[in-house]
Design a protein around this motif. Structure first.
Motif, PDB file in Angstrom:
ATOM      1  N   TYR A 192      43.100  63.067  31.024  1.00  0.00           N
ATOM      2  CA  TYR A 192      43.509  63.172  29.624  1.00  0.00           C
ATOM      3  C   TYR A 192      44.287  64.462  29.378  1.00  0.00           C
ATOM      4  O   TYR A 192      45.300  64.463  28.671  1.00  0.00           O
ATOM      5  CB  TYR A 192      42.285  63.108  28.713  1.00  0.00           C
ATOM      6  CG  TYR A 192      41.627  61.749  28.692  1.00  0.00           C
ATOM      7  CD1 TYR A 192      42.260  60.659  28.113  1.00  0.00           C
ATOM      8  CD2 TYR A 192      40.367  61.549  29.259  1.00  0.00           C
ATOM      9  CE1 TYR A 192      41.674  59.404  28.095  1.00  0.00           C
ATOM     10  CE2 TYR A 192      39.765  60.308  29.245  1.00  0.00           C
ATOM     11  CZ  TYR A 192      40.420  59.234  28.663  1.00  0.00           C
ATOM     12  OH  TYR A 192      39.830  57.993  28.655  1.00  0.00           O
ATOM     13  N   ARG A 193      43.809  65.569  29.927  1.00  0.00           N
ATOM     14  CA  ARG A 193      44.463  66.864  29.731  1.00  0.00           C
ATOM     15  C   ARG A 193      45.862  66.869  30.339  1.00  0.00           C
ATOM     16  O   ARG A 193      46.847  67.165  29.669  1.00  0.00           O
ATOM     17  CB  ARG A 193      43.609  67.964  30.362  1.00  0.00           C
ATOM     18  CG  ARG A 193      44.236  69.355  30.356  1.00  0.00           C
ATOM     19  CD  ARG A 193      43.545  70.263  31.373  1.00  0.00           C
ATOM     20  NE  ARG A 193      43.590  69.668  32.699  1.00  0.00           N
ATOM     21  CZ  ARG A 193      42.503  69.289  33.400  1.00  0.00           C
ATOM     22  NH1 ARG A 193      41.298  69.463  32.899  1.00  0.00           N
ATOM     23  NH2 ARG A 193      42.636  68.736  34.594  1.00  0.00           N
ATOM     24  N   ASP A 194      45.967  66.560  31.620  1.00  0.00           N
ATOM     25  CA  ASP A 194      47.259  66.608  32.315  1.00  0.00           C
ATOM     26  C   ASP A 194      48.274  65.670  31.665  1.00  0.00           C
ATOM     27  O   ASP A 194      49.451  66.027  31.502  1.00  0.00           O
ATOM     28  CB  ASP A 194      47.087  66.204  33.780  1.00  0.00           C
ATOM     29  CG  ASP A 194      46.206  67.150  34.580  1.00  0.00           C
ATOM     30  OD1 ASP A 194      45.165  67.576  34.055  1.00  0.00           O
ATOM     31  OD2 ASP A 194      46.546  67.446  35.730  1.00  0.00           O
ATOM     32  N   SER A 195      47.826  64.479  31.306  1.00  0.00           N
ATOM     33  CA  SER A 195      48.761  63.499  30.752  1.00  0.00           C
ATOM     34  C   SER A 195      49.320  63.957  29.417  1.00  0.00           C
ATOM     35  O   SER A 195      50.501  63.715  29.115  1.00  0.00           O
ATOM     36  CB  SER A 195      48.090  62.130  30.623  1.00  0.00           C
ATOM     37  OG  SER A 195      47.011  62.156  29.707  1.00  0.00           O
ATOM     38  N   ALA A 196      48.507  64.637  28.610  1.00  0.00           N
ATOM     39  CA  ALA A 196      48.999  65.149  27.331  1.00  0.00           C
ATOM     40  C   ALA A 196      50.066  66.218  27.550  1.00  0.00           C
ATOM     41  O   ALA A 196      51.084  66.274  26.838  1.00  0.00           O
ATOM     42  CB  ALA A 196      47.840  65.718  26.519  1.00  0.00           C
ATOM     43  N   ILE A 197      49.860  67.081  28.531  1.00  0.00           N
ATOM     44  CA  ILE A 197      50.831  68.124  28.848  1.00  0.00           C
ATOM     45  C   ILE A 197      52.145  67.500  29.311  1.00  0.00           C
ATOM     46  O   ILE A 197      53.238  67.953  28.937  1.00  0.00           O
ATOM     47  CB  ILE A 197      50.245  69.069  29.913  1.00  0.00           C
ATOM     48  CG1 ILE A 197      49.068  69.868  29.324  1.00  0.00           C
ATOM     49  CG2 ILE A 197      51.315  70.008  30.457  1.00  0.00           C
ATOM     50  CD1 ILE A 197      48.233  70.594  30.357  1.00  0.00           C
ATOM     51  N   VAL A 198      52.057  66.444  30.107  1.00  0.00           N
ATOM     52  CA  VAL A 198      53.262  65.781  30.611  1.00  0.00           C
ATOM     53  C   VAL A 198      54.005  65.067  29.483  1.00  0.00           C
ATOM     54  O   VAL A 198      55.245  65.120  29.408  1.00  0.00           O
ATOM     55  CB  VAL A 198      52.901  64.808  31.747  1.00  0.00           C
ATOM     56  CG1 VAL A 198      54.102  63.960  32.147  1.00  0.00           C
ATOM     57  CG2 VAL A 198      52.369  65.585  32.954  1.00  0.00           C
ATOM     58  N   PRO A 229      30.969  66.019  30.296  1.00  0.00           N
ATOM     59  CA  PRO A 229      32.148  65.678  29.488  1.00  0.00           C
ATOM     60  C   PRO A 229      33.124  66.846  29.394  1.00  0.00           C
ATOM     61  O   PRO A 229      32.790  67.988  29.704  1.00  0.00           O
ATOM     62  CB  PRO A 229      31.535  65.387  28.117  1.00  0.00           C
ATOM     63  CG  PRO A 229      30.388  66.362  28.040  1.00  0.00           C
ATOM     64  CD  PRO A 229      29.826  66.412  29.438  1.00  0.00           C
ATOM     65  N   GLN A 230      34.316  66.509  28.929  1.00  0.00           N
ATOM     66  CA  GLN A 230      35.350  67.512  28.684  1.00  0.00           C
ATOM     67  C   GLN A 230      36.024  67.146  27.363  1.00  0.00           C
ATOM     68  O   GLN A 230      36.387  65.992  27.153  1.00  0.00           O
ATOM     69  CB  GLN A 230      36.352  67.514  29.836  1.00  0.00           C
ATOM     70  CG  GLN A 230      37.275  68.705  29.837  1.00  0.00           C
ATOM     71  CD  GLN A 230      38.163  68.719  31.062  1.00  0.00           C
ATOM     72  OE1 GLN A 230      38.431  67.685  31.659  1.00  0.00           O
ATOM     73  NE2 GLN A 230      38.639  69.888  31.448  1.00  0.00           N
ATOM     74  N   PHE A 231      36.198  68.133  26.491  1.00  0.00           N
ATOM     75  CA  PHE A 231      36.641  67.845  25.127  1.00  0.00           C
ATOM     76  C   PHE A 231      38.048  68.352  24.799  1.00  0.00           C
ATOM     77  O   PHE A 231      38.434  68.350  23.637  1.00  0.00           O
ATOM     78  CB  PHE A 231      35.657  68.444  24.116  1.00  0.00           C
ATOM     79  CG  PHE A 231      34.295  67.797  24.116  1.00  0.00           C
ATOM     80  CD1 PHE A 231      34.102  66.511  24.609  1.00  0.00           C
ATOM     81  CD2 PHE A 231      33.195  68.474  23.609  1.00  0.00           C
ATOM     82  CE1 PHE A 231      32.854  65.908  24.612  1.00  0.00           C
ATOM     83  CE2 PHE A 231      31.930  67.881  23.594  1.00  0.00           C
ATOM     84  CZ  PHE A 231      31.765  66.607  24.098  1.00  0.00           C
ATOM     85  N   ASP A 234      35.480  61.549  28.972  1.00  0.00           N
ATOM     86  CA  ASP A 234      35.128  61.259  30.362  1.00  0.00           C
ATOM     87  C   ASP A 234      36.061  61.927  31.369  1.00  0.00           C
ATOM     88  O   ASP A 234      36.030  61.588  32.557  1.00  0.00           O
ATOM     89  CB  ASP A 234      35.115  59.743  30.589  1.00  0.00           C
ATOM     90  CG  ASP A 234      34.129  59.328  31.674  1.00  0.00           C
ATOM     91  OD1 ASP A 234      33.046  59.925  31.743  1.00  0.00           O
ATOM     92  OD2 ASP A 234      34.448  58.416  32.447  1.00  0.00           O
ATOM     93  N   THR A 235      36.898  62.842  30.906  1.00  0.00           N
ATOM     94  CA  THR A 235      37.765  63.690  31.731  1.00  0.00           C
ATOM     95  C   THR A 235      38.948  62.940  32.327  1.00  0.00           C
ATOM     96  O   THR A 235      40.095  63.361  32.177  1.00  0.00           O
ATOM     97  CB  THR A 235      36.979  64.388  32.871  1.00  0.00           C
ATOM     98  OG1 THR A 235      35.885  65.119  32.308  1.00  0.00           O
ATOM     99  CG2 THR A 235      37.875  65.333  33.658  1.00  0.00           C
ATOM    100  N   ARG A 236      38.691  61.817  33.026  1.00  0.00           N
ATOM    101  CA  ARG A 236      39.775  61.107  33.696  1.00  0.00           C
ATOM    102  C   ARG A 236      39.390  59.641  33.858  1.00  0.00           C
ATOM    103  O   ARG A 236      38.201  59.286  33.816  1.00  0.00           O
ATOM    104  CB  ARG A 236      40.061  61.716  35.070  1.00  0.00           C
ATOM    105  CG  ARG A 236      38.921  61.528  36.066  1.00  0.00           C
ATOM    106  CD  ARG A 236      39.153  62.228  37.381  1.00  0.00           C
ATOM    107  NE  ARG A 236      38.203  61.774  38.409  1.00  0.00           N
ATOM    108  CZ  ARG A 236      38.145  62.237  39.644  1.00  0.00           C
ATOM    109  NH1 ARG A 236      38.989  63.185  40.032  1.00  0.00           N
ATOM    110  NH2 ARG A 236      37.275  61.760  40.506  1.00  0.00           N
ATOM    111  N   VAL A 237      40.410  58.804  34.035  1.00  0.00           N
ATOM    112  CA  VAL A 237      40.206  57.378  34.312  1.00  0.00           C
ATOM    113  C   VAL A 237      41.125  56.992  35.461  1.00  0.00           C
ATOM    114  O   VAL A 237      42.011  57.753  35.868  1.00  0.00           O
ATOM    115  CB  VAL A 237      40.524  56.500  33.073  1.00  0.00           C
ATOM    116  CG1 VAL A 237      39.540  56.757  31.947  1.00  0.00           C
ATOM    117  CG2 VAL A 237      41.959  56.734  32.613  1.00  0.00           C
TER     118      VAL A 237
END
Length: 443
Positions: free
Chosen positions: A67-73, A164-166, A147-150
């Motif tokens: 979720y984090r990386d994809s938002a940055i991209v 978890p990661q928020f 859930d951090t990643r899928v």
């Protein structure tokens, strides 16, 4: 004649734009995880952390949608589009990402539990890495985005990981808010973005104050980075909600955003001269207190003014402490002076333990944005930022390839190859450089 720094920067920007797209909707890639009995093909809208199909051999398996990386991209795609370097393709990728994300929100781990054959399909030596049924059954509703990643085929990750990661929801909300400020989006896409944005703002409003794992998915506690991006998402989201006439939701977001902003001052360590990156439940100081995560907070949130921005003397002091730390720790920085290769924190043992491309780009971007925002000594800030880019030029090959790390002793690239975040960090840094150059020219 050797290539000038300006020429290298322009070339690296163009190469990063091309190479980053390899991780966006990589529908041609099929990942086999025989130990888990899995075979998966990425869907449109998925953004993988690395398109290289590694298997901890020794490079890590990063074929996941974080979720984090994809938002940055997604935010870097916007920058490419606004800069005129990526046309309609950027909006297509955005639309696919939004649809993929909306569908992820419907995932329900309870459907995986009855009659499951996960353990039977997994090789005996891999079963110890599988999440248990009770944990998976709890992944529905808000727990999905925590859930951090899928998996990039749109399924839940069944392996044990740090959760978890928020920070994913507020980062995605900030990226979507920036896209919505553009006028050239059709109404159907704007409506889909609004649905996803509302969900992310609601998630952030409900969970910003709860402990979670840090940006590096290592320690459980309260984290400056997560708090800062959550506060920004809620405050910026409130303005959007006001603009579309939802005053009640705007008021709720604004109230929680201000509470989150107020809590950030608790992280300042006056005697040490930096923002600590985390407050652990035990109250014990962490060895990772001085962490580049606070610099990321300064550039991933907005605006570029006021407390906890690139103009905040306390964040500037935090960057200076990090420069001193890594200048001392890393052999490749000895005798370098300004622009040291940057890592995450002291004592990092992941792969080479740094340096990291995204960390060094982040430090440079912080300086460029300070220059653009009118910091005292703006030209010196610009030169300081360019020193970071000159350092990375020494360790980036002519084809522009960026891994996750470049070794602190040898400078050799290590860890995940073609890290999508590394390319996104390069793009946002160089766009910030252009902004700073225009601001300096106008001053």
């Amino acid at each position: 004649m050797s290539e000038t720094l300006d020429a290298w920067i322009d070339r690296q920007y163009r190469l990063s734009a091309v190479l980053m797209l390899r991780g966006v909707s990589p529908v041609h890639l099929v990942k086999e995880r025989p130990g888990f009995g899995q075979s998966m093909r990425a869907l449109k809208g998925a953004i993988v952390a690395s398109p290289v199909l590694a298997d901890w051999d020794p490079d890590p398996d990063y074929f996941f949608h974080w979720y984090r990386d994809s938002a940055i991209v997604v935010d870097a795609l916007r920058l490419l589009h606004v800069s005129g370097d990526l046309g309609a393709e950027a909006k297509t990728h955005l639309a696919d990402f939004v649809q993929f994300s909306l569908e992820l929100n419907q995932l329900d781990g309870r459907t995986l539990v009855p009659g499951t054959t996960r353990r039977e399909r997994a090789a005996p030596g891999f079963r110890k890495f599988l999440r248990d049924d009770d944990e998976l059954a709890g992944i529905h509703g808000d727990a999905v985005v925590a859930d951090t990643r899928v998996n990039p085929d749109g399924t839940l990750d069944i392996s044990i990981w740090t959760r978890p990661q928020f920070d994913g929801a507020p980062l995605r909300a900030l990226a979507l808010l920036r896209w919505l400020r553009m006028s050239a989006l059709d109404e159907a896409l704007r409506a889909d973005i609004a649905r996803l944005l509302r969900a992310d703002l609601e998630f952030t409003r409900r969970h910003w104050h709860e402990p979670s794992h840090d940006i590096w998915e290592e320690e459980f506690g309260h984290h400056y980075y997560t708090l800062r991006v959550s506060a920004s998402a809620l405050v910026q989201g409130a303005a959007w909600l006001d603009a579309i006439g939802d005053g009640a939701a705007a008021g709720a977001c604004r109230k929680q955003g201000q509470l989150a902003l107020d809590r950030l001052d608790d992280y300042w360590l006056q005697d040490d001269g930096y923002f600590r990156s985390r407050i652990l439940p035990s109250g014990v100081r962490s060895a990772k207190d001085l962490d580049i995560a606070v610099v990321f907070a300064g550039i991933h949130a907005e605006p570029d003014a006021g407390p906890h921005s690139v103009l905040d003397p306390r964040l500037q002091s935090s960057l200076a402490r990090l420069e001193t730390l890594f200048g001392r720790l890393y052999a490749i920085n000895r005798g370098r002076g300004e622009g040291p290769a940057m890592g995450r924190y002291e004592g990092d043992v992941y792969h080479s333990g740094g340096a990291y491309f995204f960390s060094t780009f982040a430090a440079a971007e912080f300086c460029f944005r300070a220059a653009a925002a009118g910091a005292n000594g703006a030209r010196a800030w610009f030169q300081r930022a360019d020193a970071y880019l000159a350092t990375m030029r020494d360790y980036i090959p002519s084809d522009g390839a960026l891994s996750e790390q470049f070794d602190q002793t040898t400078g050799a690239q290590t860890s995940a190859k073609h890290l999508t975040w590394s390319y996104a960090a390069c793009i946002s840094c160089i766009v910030a450089r252009r902004d700073a150059a225009r601001a300096l020219k106008a001053s």
